[in-house]
Design a protein around this motif. Structure first.
Motif, PDB file in Angstrom:
ATOM      1  N   UNK A 239       0.824  -1.204   0.000  1.00  0.00           N
ATOM      2  CA  UNK A 239       0.000   0.000   0.000  1.00  0.00           C
ATOM      3  C   UNK A 239       0.859   1.256   0.000  1.00  0.00           C
ATOM      4  N   UNK A 240       1.898   1.274   0.807  1.00  0.00           N
ATOM      5  CA  UNK A 240       2.759   2.463   0.900  1.00  0.00           C
ATOM      6  C   UNK A 240       3.518   2.708  -0.399  1.00  0.00           C
ATOM      7  N   UNK A 241       3.901   1.625  -1.101  1.00  0.00           N
ATOM      8  CA  UNK A 241       4.628   1.791  -2.367  1.00  0.00           C
ATOM      9  C   UNK A 241       3.752   2.385  -3.459  1.00  0.00           C
ATOM     10  N   UNK A 242       2.438   2.218  -3.325  1.00  0.00           N
ATOM     11  CA  UNK A 242       1.516   2.730  -4.352  1.00  0.00           C
ATOM     12  C   UNK A 242       0.718   3.933  -3.852  1.00  0.00           C
ATOM     13  N   UNK A 243       1.302   4.664  -2.940  1.00  0.00           N
ATOM     14  CA  UNK A 243       0.632   5.830  -2.374  1.00  0.00           C
ATOM     15  C   UNK A 243       0.311   6.875  -3.438  1.00  0.00           C
ATOM     16  N   UNK A 244       1.174   6.961  -4.472  1.00  0.00           N
ATOM     17  CA  UNK A 244       0.966   7.961  -5.523  1.00  0.00           C
ATOM     18  C   UNK A 244      -0.225   7.643  -6.424  1.00  0.00           C
TER      19      UNK A 244
END
Length: 425
Positions: A239-244
């Motif tokens: 989830x954090x890696x795809x925050x953008x």
């Protein structure tokens, strides 16, 4: 959709298609491919009666492979993503007589073989789209509101799927004395947590390009802040890696219809411009604006759009899959020919899904509309009625007949141009 085999003649279109639906959208594709008089072959379970040596009759369930001829349109259940297909058995079977009726229930991962007398261009284009392994859900949407209602949806090219509906009873601030402030905070945290879990369970970031989060007031910002804090606490790297990929949008509510609102938001147009759902919304928005500002270039109804196509004036054809699917054989052939003509003339064709809100809105414009390259002189009603009668187009669902012209002109010009004005505001 998994393609097992495809044997379709390039000469006359006769042939069979053997496929396995793997996604909810695949079942919708099959619903639009199936027509009356198609031969459907599937594995099914049926009660079979057998007589014993003593004369007793026993009824047992056995798995059989049957072929039925569709005598009526299949029915689609959006809740379970299944099709009900009925018709008489047309091939010899040990346990089922010729002509005996049987009902198939077609769902995910059920292999089905479809035989048609003629696969037309619209059929073939839908097969190409459905069997393209790269066509997955392109968008996800989360809509929520402060009183504890939220939806998590996946948006494919042809269908908006509600993956989860989250409801939690959250008291209003003015009633906090009865509930207690801490209880209210616990209910909010419970709602946020359930929505977060629904997001994690249903969104595959290997395919989803953008997650749109919409709702009224500050609830979207509060929830997304809570999501990032929770993701850090759980060390959820995915989830954090795809925050953008998350985009906050304003919407009027947390109901499913708010998904259409966030797709039309100009602030997210650049983020989702390469998805079919957003392209369809943009095309419909352009048509409605033209209807309000330059009505001579915005035509609707099968009669008038066909005439404009014959003049080579159609730049973009808008048509719903409901119109194509429900048309009688001769009328369908005319619609398919119109689609092919527009493409040959260098125009664009947008086939709207009846399972998207944009498709339902287009259906209010009779399901067929066109944006013209240049204004066309409207034909004489009597001449056009004669040419369409020869072509086999009934005009049903199209523009009005001559004796109804006054009433429906008032309805369409007032109602549809009003829709265009709302879009322009």
């Amino acid at each position: 959709m998994k393609l097992i085999s495809r044997k379709i003649s390039a000469k006359d279109g006769f042939g069979t298609l053997h496929v396995v639906p793997e996604l909810n959208a695949d079942v919708w594709h099959l619903f639009n491919l199936l027509e009356k008089d198609d031969l459907i072959t599937m594995s099914t379970v049926r009660k079979v009666k057998s007589e014993g040596s003593t004369g007793t009759v026993r009824s047992t369930k056995q798995r059989l492979k049957l072929t039925v001829r569709m005598k009526e349109q299949a029915t689609y259940d959006a809740t379970t993503s299944t099709l009900r297909i009925s018709g008489p058995n047309v091939r010899e079977s040990t346990h089922v007589k010729m002509g005996a009726y049987h009902i198939f229930t077609l769902g995910l991962n059920d292999a089905v073989k479809i035989e048609k007398a003629r696969w037309d261009a619209v059929h073939l284009e839908r097969i190409r789209e459905a069997t393209d392994v790269g066509k997955k859900a392109e968008l996800a949407a989360v809509v929520l509101q402060q009183d504890g209602l939220g939806h998590v949806c996946l948006i494919t090219e042809h269908i908006t799927i509600t993956k989860a509906k989250v409801e939690t009873n959250i008291p209003k601030k003015r009633s906090s004395k009865a509930w207690g402030a801490s209880t209210q905070e616990k209910q909010v945290a419970k709602f946020y947590s359930k929505l977060y879990e629904a997001l994690i369970a249903n969104v595959d970031f290997n395919h989803v390009k953008c997650v749109l989060v919409g709702g009224p007031g500050f609830c979207t910002g509060d929830w997304i802040s809570w999501v990032w804090d929770e993701a850090k606490r759980q060390e959820n790297k995915t989830l954090l890696e795809h925050k953008d990929r998350f985009c906050l949008v304003r919407a009027s509510s947390g109901h499913k219809h708010a998904v259409d609102e966030i797709l039309m938001d100009p602030n997210v147009g650049g983020r989702i411009s390469d998805t079919k759902a957003s392209r369809d919304v943009a095309v419909l928005d352009r048509f409605l604006r033209l209807l309000d500002t330059d009505a001579d270039r915005a035509w609707y109804g099968s009669k008038h759009v066909k005439y404009a196509s014959e003049q080579g004036a159609v730049d973009t054809l808008l048509i719903t899959d409901d119109v194509i699917r429900c048309a009688e054989t001769k009328e369908r052939m005319e619609l398919v020919r119109m689609v092919e003509d527009v493409k040959e003339q260098g125009g664009n064709v947008s086939v709207f899904s009846g399972m998207h809100l944009s498709g339902k809105r287009l259906q209010q414009v009779c399901g067929v509309a066109a944006i013209l390259r240049f204004p066309v002189v409207e034909p004489d009603p009597m001449e056009m009625a004669g040419s369409l009668a020869e072509a086999g187009l009934s005009g049903e669902g199209g523009m009005v007949e001559e004796d109804e012209e006054h009433d429906d002109d008032w309805y369409f010009n007032g109602g549809l141009q009003g829709m265009g004005r709302m879009q322009a505001q």
